[in-house]
Design a protein around this motif. Sequence first.
Motif, PDB file in Angstrom:
ATOM      1  N   TYR A 192       0.839  -1.191   0.000  1.00  0.00           N
ATOM      2  CA  TYR A 192       0.000   0.000   0.000  1.00  0.00           C
ATOM      3  C   TYR A 192       0.876   1.243   0.000  1.00  0.00           C
ATOM      4  O   TYR A 192       1.978   1.223   0.548  1.00  0.00           O
ATOM      5  CB  TYR A 192      -0.850   0.060   1.281  1.00  0.00           C
ATOM      6  CG  TYR A 192      -2.079  -0.802   1.285  1.00  0.00           C
ATOM      7  CD1 TYR A 192      -3.333  -0.232   1.194  1.00  0.00           C
ATOM      8  CD2 TYR A 192      -1.996  -2.176   1.417  1.00  0.00           C
ATOM      9  CE1 TYR A 192      -4.480  -1.013   1.225  1.00  0.00           C
ATOM     10  CE2 TYR A 192      -3.135  -2.959   1.441  1.00  0.00           C
ATOM     11  CZ  TYR A 192      -4.364  -2.382   1.344  1.00  0.00           C
ATOM     12  OH  TYR A 192      -5.490  -3.146   1.376  1.00  0.00           O
ATOM     13  N   PHE A 202      -2.995   5.157   2.097  1.00  0.00           N
ATOM     14  CA  PHE A 202      -4.034   4.144   2.317  1.00  0.00           C
ATOM     15  C   PHE A 202      -3.665   3.108   3.381  1.00  0.00           C
ATOM     16  O   PHE A 202      -4.342   2.090   3.516  1.00  0.00           O
ATOM     17  CB  PHE A 202      -4.362   3.430   1.009  1.00  0.00           C
ATOM     18  CG  PHE A 202      -4.991   4.330  -0.013  1.00  0.00           C
ATOM     19  CD1 PHE A 202      -6.262   4.830   0.178  1.00  0.00           C
ATOM     20  CD2 PHE A 202      -4.305   4.696  -1.151  1.00  0.00           C
ATOM     21  CE1 PHE A 202      -6.844   5.677  -0.750  1.00  0.00           C
ATOM     22  CE2 PHE A 202      -4.869   5.540  -2.089  1.00  0.00           C
ATOM     23  CZ  PHE A 202      -6.149   6.037  -1.892  1.00  0.00           C
ATOM     24  N   ILE A 260      -6.418   1.914   5.734  1.00  0.00           N
ATOM     25  CA  ILE A 260      -7.393   0.972   5.179  1.00  0.00           C
ATOM     26  C   ILE A 260      -6.933  -0.462   5.396  1.00  0.00           C
ATOM     27  O   ILE A 260      -7.734  -1.339   5.721  1.00  0.00           O
ATOM     28  CB  ILE A 260      -7.645   1.253   3.691  1.00  0.00           C
ATOM     29  CG1 ILE A 260      -8.328   2.609   3.543  1.00  0.00           C
ATOM     30  CG2 ILE A 260      -8.477   0.152   3.047  1.00  0.00           C
ATOM     31  CD1 ILE A 260      -8.496   3.079   2.135  1.00  0.00           C
TER      32      ILE A 260
END
Length: 63
Positions: free
Chosen positions: A4, A8, A11
Motif C-alpha cells: 500500500y 491508504f 485501510i
Amino acid sequence: MSVYVRAFAHIAGRLRVPRVLVTPHLIGRTIGPVADRLRQREVVTAALQLLQHARDPQALQYL
C-alpha cells in the motif's frame, strides 16, 4: 501480502489485510517511480522478506 502507499495504510488496518508493506510513494506508483528499477527492486525485495519473515499474520511494515 499487499503493498500500500502511505495514504491508504489506515485501510489495510481496517481490512485486517495480512502482511502489509507500506511505501512512501505516490498513489498509482506503489512500488516506486516509473523507470526507477533500483527503487522498485528494493520495494519488491522488502515485500518478499516481509512475506518470508513476518511472525504475525497481521504484520504491518513501513518502508
